[in-house]
Scaffold this motif. Structure first.
Motif, short mmCIF file in Angstrom:
data_model
loop_
_atom_site.label_atom_id
_atom_site.label_comp_id
_atom_site.label_asym_id
_atom_site.label_seq_id
_atom_site.Cartn_x
_atom_site.Cartn_y
_atom_site.Cartn_z
N MET A 1 1.07 5.54 -49.26
CA MET A 1 0.70 4.27 -48.65
C MET A 1 -0.07 3.42 -49.65
O MET A 1 -0.82 3.94 -50.47
N PRO B 1 -4.71 -1.56 -45.23
CA PRO B 1 -3.35 -1.17 -45.60
C PRO B 1 -2.51 -2.42 -45.86
O PRO B 1 -2.71 -3.45 -45.23
N LEU C 1 -10.13 7.12 -48.29
CA LEU C 1 -11.55 7.20 -47.91
C LEU C 1 -12.33 8.06 -48.90
O LEU C 1 -13.48 7.74 -49.23
N TYR D 1 -2.91 0.53 -50.21
CA TYR D 1 -4.08 -0.12 -49.62
C TYR D 1 -4.66 -1.13 -50.61
O TYR D 1 -4.41 -1.02 -51.81
N ASP E 1 -2.65 9.00 -47.79
CA ASP E 1 -3.03 8.60 -46.44
C ASP E 1 -4.45 8.04 -46.46
O ASP E 1 -5.08 8.01 -47.53
N LEU E 2 -4.93 7.66 -45.30
CA LEU E 2 -6.26 7.05 -45.23
C LEU E 2 -7.36 8.00 -45.71
O LEU E 2 -8.32 7.56 -46.33
N ASP E 3 -7.21 9.29 -45.42
CA ASP E 3 -8.25 10.23 -45.84
C ASP E 3 -8.41 10.25 -47.35
O ASP E 3 -9.53 10.33 -47.87
N GLU E 4 -7.27 10.18 -48.06
CA GLU E 4 -7.35 10.18 -49.51
C GLU E 4 -8.03 8.89 -49.99
O GLU E 4 -8.88 8.91 -50.89
#
Lengths: 384, 115
Positions: free
Chosen positions: B1, B110, B94, B3, B89-92
């Motif tokens: 993804m 995103p 973050l 961002y 993903d968002l965790d990465e």
């Protein structure tokens, strides 16, 4: 629907597997296209939850788990559940969204049931869920178990969501029905699930113990006419002993891990009350020590208020009131602050100030049972 | 993804930044430099922006472009820079944002992907 329910009611293992299927479906469909998962699977989930409700869950669930532990695919099923719970309680989602998603996806509540529990229109909850699912897909919120480093914070988030839902059921802070025991029991079931999924973590055990202690006293919180009864006036013989013993077991097991946490300490405080045969025999010193430990982990004004109430019981209203004065700004909008302050002021004979505090408490309270209690107090005191 | 990280700061952050000694400032830049080096493989295009006093806005009112001095949003927080981030993903994303040494606030957005 009824027929399906009865069928599933008899076939516990099958129903349990169906829950797992529904979760796997959610795991697959949400990140991909964000649409609500297959309705059939959700119906099964709901049916299963209802069936679980009426069973002796402790006993049956232990059997089921023992059975699963020997079977293939257990690990994947457990991990999927954990992934789902962690995603539903992801810190990138609002608290409201976390609550709605957890109830919907993990506990299998319908939108109408969530709406009823939170006294909100169905459409509001439906929209909240749609938005949350959309954010999960669009922002790339993953369904994965976080690294060791992150797990602590992520788990705290999950436990906070569960405790918030529990309190909504147990205390019902909103106007309407005074208590929703079913909701509280459902969410205790979720806490038990988290304990089983993360058997080495002490905080879920602490939370589960805390919930059990609240539930053990649940039946004595209301008298025959439906009026709220405070801890000091409750009939302690009606408390559920086996539930209390169970909770104390959990606290001891958690303490064995030597990693104290907020929920373990809160459970320990609740256990102090639960073990004491009458309010006069309460070990307030021990309780104040536990509050001091809790304050080092969670230095919040509400914890300070609760500590001040223990100080009141131990040392009388004078020193307790001094503690409360320091909290006046932070807790101006919290009804229990004014209610406690009012009681202390009555004890000092400062009736006028006491009355003002109780009236302020009443203004701030929405819950019907709590309102009734405060009104009774005001009435009794003014007729003295 | 994909961002975009928007590096934001408040007036208070600016005051704290201005108060750094030359030595502290060098340290800060070194830390930020290390962060960019460490995450280089995941970073796309990005820039630090000049101060808010240099900003100009064009607002369309009734279809007509109105040019004005200043920021679009006159708030306490303002954007000081941005970078594209490629993460699983968002965790990465973050985890990267959490390790940012520059302080302030990071908004993670995103990006709309071509279908």
């Amino acid at each position: 629907m009824t027929a399906a329910l009865i069928r599933r009611f008899g076939a516990f293992d099958l129903a349990e597997d169906c829950v797992q299927d529904a979760m796997v479906a959610a795991l697959e469909t949400w990140p991909r296209d964000g649409v609500p998962a297959r309705p059939a699977a959700w119906l099964t989930t709901v049916a299963t939850r209802r069936a679980l409700n009426r069973l002796d869950r402790d006993q049956r669930y232990r059997e089921k788990l023992a059975h699963l532990a020997n079977g293939p695919g257990d690990e994947r099923g457990g991990d999927d559940r954990l992934r789902l719970i962690l995603a539903c309680c992801h810190p990138a989602l609002s608290r409201e969204a976390q609550v709605a998603l957890t109830l919907r996806a993990v506990a299998g509540f319908t939108i109408a049931e969530i709406a009823r529990a939170f006294v909100a229109p169905d459409a509001t909850i439906a929209q909240r869920l749609v938005r949350a699912k959309r954010k999960i897909a669009a922002a790339g919120i993953p369904f994965r178990i976080p690294s060791e480093v992150e797990l602590g914070d992520r788990l705290t988030e999950v436990l906070d969501v569960l405790y918030l839902i529990f309190n909504e059921g147990h205390l019902a802070t909103r106007a309407g029905a005074p208590s929703n025991r079913d909701l509280a029991e459902e969410v205790a079931w979720l806490a038990r699930l988290v304990c089983r999924l993360l058997p080495n973590e002490p905080e879920p055990m602490g939370l589960l113990a805390l919930m059990k202690l609240h539930l053990a006293r649940g039946r004595s919180r209301f008298d025959l006419t439906g009026q709220l009864v405070l801890l000091a006036d409750q009939d302690r013989k009606r408390w559920d002993r086996s539930q209390i013993d169970n909770a104390i077991d959990l606290i001891e097991r958690a303490a064995g891990r030597a990693r104290p946490g907020r929920y373990q300490l809160e459970a320990a405080i609740a256990a102090c009350h639960a073990e004491t045969p009458s309010i006069h025999q309460t070990d307030w010193v021990q309780i104040i020590v536990l509050y001091d430990m809790l304050l080092t982990l969670a230095p919040t004004p509400v914890v300070q208020l609760n500590r001040a109430i223990a100080v009141w019981r131990l040392d009388g209203p004078y020193s307790a009131l001094r503690n409360l004065d320091a909290l006046a700004v932070d807790l101006e909008g919290y009804h229990l602050f004014h209610a406690a302050r009012g009681e202390m002021l009555y004890e000092l004979g400062r009736s006028e100030h006491a009355h003002a505090a109780q009236r302020r408490a009443l203004e701030l309270t929405e819950n019907t049972a709590e309102r009734a209690l405060l009104e009774r107090r005001l009435f009794n005191r003014s007729s003295l | 993804m994909k961002y975009v990280f928007l590096f934001c700061g408040s007036a208070a952050d600016q005051v704290a930044f201005d108060a750094l000694t030359p030595e502290q400032l060098r340290d800060r830049y070194a830390q930020v430099g290390r962060w960019f080096a460490q995450h280089q493989a995941r970073l796309g295009h990005g820039n630090q922006l000049q101060g808010p006093e240099t900003a100009t806005t064009v607002a369309f009112q009734g279809g007509r472009p109105i040019v004005k001095d200043g920021l679009f949003m006159e708030g306490k927080e303002l954007v000081g820079g941005y970078t594209e981030v490629e993460a699983v993903d968002l965790d990465e994303a973050l985890a990267m944002a959490r390790s940012w040494p520059g302080g302030g606030t990071i908004e993670i957005r995103p990006v709309v992907m071509q279908r």
